[in-house]
Design a protein around this motif. Sequence first.
Motif, PDB file in Angstrom:
ATOM      1  N   GLN A  62      50.414  18.935  41.384  1.00  0.00           N
ATOM      2  CA  GLN A  62      50.329  18.227  40.103  1.00  0.00           C
ATOM      3  C   GLN A  62      51.048  18.946  38.967  1.00  0.00           C
ATOM      4  N   ALA A  63      51.433  20.198  39.171  1.00  0.00           N
ATOM      5  CA  ALA A  63      51.783  21.085  38.058  1.00  0.00           C
ATOM      6  C   ALA A  63      53.209  20.928  37.541  1.00  0.00           C
ATOM      7  N   ASP A  64      53.311  20.948  36.210  1.00  0.00           N
ATOM      8  CA  ASP A  64      54.607  21.088  35.544  1.00  0.00           C
ATOM      9  C   ASP A  64      54.869  22.553  35.200  1.00  0.00           C
ATOM     10  N   LEU A  65      53.788  23.318  35.121  1.00  0.00           N
ATOM     11  CA  LEU A  65      53.869  24.761  34.897  1.00  0.00           C
ATOM     12  C   LEU A  65      52.798  25.420  35.750  1.00  0.00           C
ATOM     13  N   VAL A  66      53.204  26.433  36.525  1.00  0.00           N
ATOM     14  CA  VAL A  66      52.256  27.196  37.339  1.00  0.00           C
ATOM     15  C   VAL A  66      52.218  28.623  36.795  1.00  0.00           C
ATOM     16  N   ILE A  67      51.020  29.100  36.465  1.00  0.00           N
ATOM     17  CA  ILE A  67      50.846  30.470  35.980  1.00  0.00           C
ATOM     18  C   ILE A  67      49.990  31.226  36.982  1.00  0.00           C
ATOM     19  N   LEU A  68      50.556  32.268  37.578  1.00  0.00           N
ATOM     20  CA  LEU A  68      49.826  33.100  38.528  1.00  0.00           C
ATOM     21  C   LEU A  68      49.214  34.267  37.769  1.00  0.00           C
ATOM     22  N   ALA A  69      47.913  34.169  37.489  1.00  0.00           N
ATOM     23  CA  ALA A  69      47.200  35.194  36.713  1.00  0.00           C
ATOM     24  C   ALA A  69      46.285  35.973  37.648  1.00  0.00           C
ATOM     25  N   THR A  70      46.855  36.439  38.741  1.00  0.00           N
ATOM     26  CA  THR A  70      46.115  37.160  39.769  1.00  0.00           C
ATOM     27  C   THR A  70      46.590  38.605  39.836  1.00  0.00           C
ATOM     28  N   PRO A  71      45.847  39.506  40.505  1.00  0.00           N
ATOM     29  CA  PRO A  71      46.341  40.874  40.713  1.00  0.00           C
ATOM     30  C   PRO A  71      47.695  40.842  41.420  1.00  0.00           C
ATOM     31  N   VAL A  72      48.525  41.865  41.172  1.00  0.00           N
ATOM     32  CA  VAL A  72      49.922  41.820  41.626  1.00  0.00           C
ATOM     33  C   VAL A  72      50.054  41.667  43.138  1.00  0.00           C
ATOM     34  N   MET A  73      49.179  42.294  43.915  1.00  0.00           N
ATOM     35  CA  MET A  73      49.254  42.155  45.369  1.00  0.00           C
ATOM     36  C   MET A  73      48.983  40.706  45.787  1.00  0.00           C
ATOM     37  N   GLN A  74      48.017  40.078  45.128  1.00  0.00           N
ATOM     38  CA  GLN A  74      47.700  38.687  45.426  1.00  0.00           C
ATOM     39  C   GLN A  74      48.831  37.769  44.988  1.00  0.00           C
ATOM     40  N   THR A  75      49.466  38.085  43.869  1.00  0.00           N
ATOM     41  CA  THR A  75      50.604  37.291  43.401  1.00  0.00           C
ATOM     42  C   THR A  75      51.722  37.298  44.422  1.00  0.00           C
ATOM     43  N   GLU A  76      51.994  38.471  45.008  1.00  0.00           N
ATOM     44  CA  GLU A  76      53.012  38.571  46.057  1.00  0.00           C
ATOM     45  C   GLU A  76      52.711  37.614  47.208  1.00  0.00           C
ATOM     46  N   LYS A  77      51.467  37.595  47.653  1.00  0.00           N
ATOM     47  CA  LYS A  77      51.081  36.758  48.792  1.00  0.00           C
ATOM     48  C   LYS A  77      51.244  35.278  48.462  1.00  0.00           C
ATOM     49  N   ILE A  78      50.839  34.896  47.249  1.00  0.00           N
ATOM     50  CA  ILE A  78      50.947  33.489  46.851  1.00  0.00           C
ATOM     51  C   ILE A  78      52.412  33.063  46.794  1.00  0.00           C
ATOM     52  N   LEU A  79      53.252  33.908  46.201  1.00  0.00           N
ATOM     53  CA  LEU A  79      54.680  33.590  46.096  1.00  0.00           C
ATOM     54  C   LEU A  79      55.319  33.444  47.477  1.00  0.00           C
ATOM     55  N   ALA A  80      54.927  34.314  48.396  1.00  0.00           N
ATOM     56  CA  ALA A  80      55.503  34.277  49.746  1.00  0.00           C
ATOM     57  C   ALA A  80      55.151  32.988  50.478  1.00  0.00           C
TER      58      ALA A  80
END
Length: 367
Positions: A62-80
């Motif tokens: 649904q998103a027009d903007l996605v903000i990943l406000a998670t710890p950096v290790m978790q952000t890496e996993k989500i991006l991957a």
Amino acid sequence: MEGNVFIVGLGLIGGSMALAIKRAHPNAVIIGYDVNENEMKLARTLKVIDEMASSLEQGMRQADLVILATPVMQTEKILAEMRADVLKGNVIVTDVGSTKQRIVKHAEQLGKQGITFIGGHPMAGSHKSGVAAARAHLFENAFYVLTPTNGVAAEEVERLKEWLKGTKAQFVVLSPKEHDRITGVISHFPHIIAASLVHQAERYEKENPLVSRLAAGGFRDITRIASSNPEMWRDIFIHNKEELLALFDSWISEMQKLRSIVEAENSEAIYRYFLQAKQFRDGLPARTKGAIPSFYDLYVDVPDYPGVISEITGYLAKEQISITNIRIIETREEIYGVLRLSFQSEEDRAKAKACIQKHTNYNTYEG
């Protein structure tokens, strides 16, 4: 701006981003997701978010903007794991992590799929955590670093700034490497120094238990950041390893130089060392938020008698001035005031100072 903003991670930063965006764009729909379902429900109850996503995929579709406000290790996993087929074609993906090179590297696969990723780091925080501590004004006057890669169009950066204008932050564009080097110097390495000072005091306490009592004054203040989240800092140090290793070498060299002039009792060199440090430190901006959260402290020189604390807090309560922390200082070397009051903002501290001066003759000093 109108559209859907999907925020992953509903802690202090994610919640404050939601409130800041809603303040500037009331027609935007804020969708939130957090692995802690209770925190997500609390965010909805507090109206920090408008809707709860049942999964990452549902929110991202649904998103027009996605903000990943998670710890950096978790952000890496989500991006991957993110895929273009579950994202809108014109979506912007950003994060809020305090390291950038590794995160941007993991986001390269999104760029290859035609998705815009712009790294971000709002340099603001608080002593409190969790969505209940979220504030729309958390980022006001703070630096907000953006790290777009070469393939990101300038108009996309401007579109992200427009989405984020409710933060009222000062945007700065840096390369990921520039960002990591600067934050290593002004944020990451100072946390190492603070933690090492605490470890040193702990070792000396085994020889003399009086160490911890005497450390309750200025020592406690200069090592406050050692109380930061150890899990978060573990991840940051792993992410920014190369820059920190270089800073270790530089610091060791600096300490060896300082040790040599102390050993030689070179009074002129010692004086110049502290003078240069004082001059640079005194020249730092006083009203701009930096990488390490500011402490809005007010010291009150009160007499030691029963009821004096309730007297002060009573005056502040009448004027609806909120205190985030209060402490009686036992050791007062180089510190004026026996009562330390902490506030959420510089404005609250100024109001408190005026209030106390209006109702009492106690001296006050800003920390």
